[in-house]
Design a protein around this motif. Structure first.
Motif, PDB file in Angstrom:
ATOM      1  N   ASP A  32       7.152 -14.217   1.588  1.00 33.61           N
ATOM      2  CA  ASP A  32       6.121 -12.900   1.239  1.00 33.61           C
ATOM      3  C   ASP A  32       6.418 -12.420  -0.306  1.00 33.61           C
ATOM      4  O   ASP A  32       5.764 -11.478  -0.619  1.00 33.61           O
ATOM      5  CB  ASP A  32       6.498 -11.906   2.270  1.00 33.61           C
ATOM      6  N   HIS A 169       1.647 -18.974  11.572  1.00 32.77           N
ATOM      7  CA  HIS A 169       1.996 -17.948  10.519  1.00 32.77           C
ATOM      8  C   HIS A 169       0.988 -17.128  10.069  1.00 32.77           C
ATOM      9  O   HIS A 169       0.044 -17.273   9.383  1.00 32.77           O
ATOM     10  CB  HIS A 169       2.381 -18.825   9.291  1.00 32.77           C
ATOM     11  N   ARG A 170       0.854 -16.023  10.654  1.00 30.22           N
ATOM     12  CA  ARG A 170      -0.339 -14.771  10.552  1.00 30.22           C
ATOM     13  C   ARG A 170       0.291 -13.958   9.373  1.00 30.22           C
ATOM     14  O   ARG A 170       1.224 -13.955   8.993  1.00 30.22           O
ATOM     15  CB  ARG A 170      -0.508 -14.097  11.881  1.00 30.22           C
ATOM     16  N   GLN A 171      -0.842 -13.323   8.456  1.00 31.43           N
ATOM     17  CA  GLN A 171      -0.498 -12.555   7.596  1.00 31.43           C
ATOM     18  C   GLN A 171      -0.940 -11.057   8.036  1.00 31.43           C
ATOM     19  O   GLN A 171      -1.979 -10.988   8.548  1.00 31.43           O
ATOM     20  CB  GLN A 171      -1.218 -12.842   6.309  1.00 31.43           C
ATOM     21  N   ASP A 172      -0.275 -10.018   7.783  1.00 29.02           N
ATOM     22  CA  ASP A 172      -0.518  -8.731   8.135  1.00 29.02           C
ATOM     23  C   ASP A 172       0.057  -7.952   6.741  1.00 29.02           C
ATOM     24  O   ASP A 172       0.514  -8.351   5.620  1.00 29.02           O
ATOM     25  CB  ASP A 172       0.387  -8.219   9.172  1.00 29.02           C
ATOM     26  N   SER A 173      -0.333  -6.746   6.826  1.00 28.72           N
ATOM     27  CA  SER A 173      -0.039  -5.864   5.660  1.00 28.72           C
ATOM     28  C   SER A 173       0.199  -4.425   6.138  1.00 28.72           C
ATOM     29  O   SER A 173      -0.402  -4.088   7.416  1.00 28.72           O
ATOM     30  CB  SER A 173      -1.125  -5.780   4.532  1.00 28.72           C
ATOM     31  N   ARG A 174       0.893  -3.425   5.431  1.00 27.71           N
ATOM     32  CA  ARG A 174       0.975  -1.903   5.805  1.00 27.71           C
ATOM     33  C   ARG A 174       1.244  -1.242   4.585  1.00 27.71           C
ATOM     34  O   ARG A 174       2.013  -2.085   3.933  1.00 27.71           O
ATOM     35  CB  ARG A 174       1.947  -1.859   6.879  1.00 27.71           C
ATOM     36  N   HIS A 182       2.135  -7.103   1.786  1.00 27.56           N
ATOM     37  CA  HIS A 182       1.917  -8.140   2.697  1.00 27.56           C
ATOM     38  C   HIS A 182       2.922  -9.089   3.232  1.00 27.56           C
ATOM     39  O   HIS A 182       4.033  -9.033   2.656  1.00 27.56           O
ATOM     40  CB  HIS A 182       0.749  -9.215   1.785  1.00 27.56           C
ATOM     41  N   TYR A 184       4.347 -11.865   6.521  1.00 25.67           N
ATOM     42  CA  TYR A 184       4.142 -12.836   7.846  1.00 25.67           C
ATOM     43  C   TYR A 184       4.617 -12.462   9.164  1.00 25.67           C
ATOM     44  O   TYR A 184       5.536 -11.641   9.314  1.00 25.67           O
ATOM     45  CB  TYR A 184       4.660 -14.245   7.440  1.00 25.67           C
ATOM     46  N   VAL A 185       3.754 -12.837   9.957  1.00 25.53           N
ATOM     47  CA  VAL A 185       3.955 -12.353  11.718  1.00 25.53           C
ATOM     48  C   VAL A 185       3.767 -13.572  12.227  1.00 25.53           C
ATOM     49  O   VAL A 185       2.874 -14.487  11.987  1.00 25.53           O
ATOM     50  CB  VAL A 185       2.977 -11.348  11.945  1.00 25.53           C
ATOM     51  N   HIS A 192       8.376 -10.643  18.589  1.00 19.89           N
ATOM     52  CA  HIS A 192       7.525 -10.276  17.337  1.00 19.89           C
ATOM     53  C   HIS A 192       8.350 -10.598  16.148  1.00 19.89           C
ATOM     54  O   HIS A 192       8.975  -9.818  15.711  1.00 19.89           O
ATOM     55  CB  HIS A 192       6.998  -8.768  17.450  1.00 19.89           C
ATOM     56  N   TRP A 194       8.789 -10.837  12.495  1.00 20.66           N
ATOM     57  CA  TRP A 194       8.334 -10.412  11.184  1.00 20.66           C
ATOM     58  C   TRP A 194       9.208 -10.196  10.033  1.00 20.66           C
ATOM     59  O   TRP A 194      10.388 -10.366  10.495  1.00 20.66           O
ATOM     60  CB  TRP A 194       7.046  -9.238  11.491  1.00 20.66           C
TER      61      TRP A 194
END
Length: 210
Positions: A32, A169-174, A182, A184-185, A192, A194
């Motif tokens: 990341d 390997h999903r990508q997420d953001s917050r 950004h 990885y999840v 979970h 991450w």
């Protein structure tokens, strides 16, 4: 992916033969950190505490697996999160490998006689103030674990083949500290994965299996 073998022996070979940028510089290009290039200069200016984690691949001929922990909700940092065994490098530790082995013994009771260290990954710099050295290792079966209830709620194992499959390997953001981050999840069953742990797993994939 179908042609790859996900055995501990193959993992050992890849760890010993890994190529790419020198470890001390490569962290910027992986995981990341590569998803958030604007944070690299910021992280480099932080006063960071050195830490080490043990990436333990169990040498099971049927299915090599990685050891992960669920941290207790009582901890000051990263409470309740999925993590590799590990922690701060003490002044008495002679190396990151020594620190990772000691922490794995203290947290989950993993006897170092079952553990063979085989290399390192690039460091992971965390926004929470740690410079983390992942230590790669092969763990022989037959060990028994005793968890430290002050640090670890549970231990579980995830197939190496699952974690090294980029489709998992999903990508997420917050929003974090005023900007978008950004990350990885990697959902696995009810777990979970991450944050730092997923970032290190992604680095493992990019460095050894991509």
């Amino acid at each position: 992916m179908s042609l790859m073998t996900f055995t501990a022996e193959d993992f050992r070979r890849r760890a010993l033969e890994q190529v790419g940028a020198p470890l001390e510089h490569a962290w910027r290009d992986h995981g990341d950190h590569a998803l958030n290039p604007d944070t690299i200069l910021q992280y480099e200016q932080l006063k960071l505490r050195d830490a080490a984690v043990l990436i333990g691949v169990i040498d099971d001929p049927d299915e090599a697996r990685i050891i992960l922990t669920q941290r207790t909700s009582k901890l000051r940092q990263h409470a309740g999160q999925i993590a590799f065994p590990g922690g701060g490098i003490d002044a008495t530790d002679t190396s990151p490998e020594e620190a990772a082995l000691r922490e794995a013994e203290e947290e989950i009771g993993l006897d170092r006689r079952f553990v063979e260290t085989v290399g390192r990954l690039p460091q992971y710099l965390s926004g929470t103030g740690f410079r983390i050295q992942p230590v790669l290792s092969v763990v022989q079966p037959g060990f028994e674990l005793t968890l430290n209830p002050d640090e670890v709620d549970s231990v579980f194992e995830v197939p190496l083949s699952f974690l090294m499959n980029p489709s998992n390997h999903r990508q997420d953001s917050r929003m974090w500290q005023g900007s978008v981050r950004h990350f990885y999840v990697m959902p696995y069953r009810e777990r979970h994965i991450w944050g730092i742990t997923a970032g290190i797993i992604r680095t493992l994939y990019e460095r050894l299996y991509a």
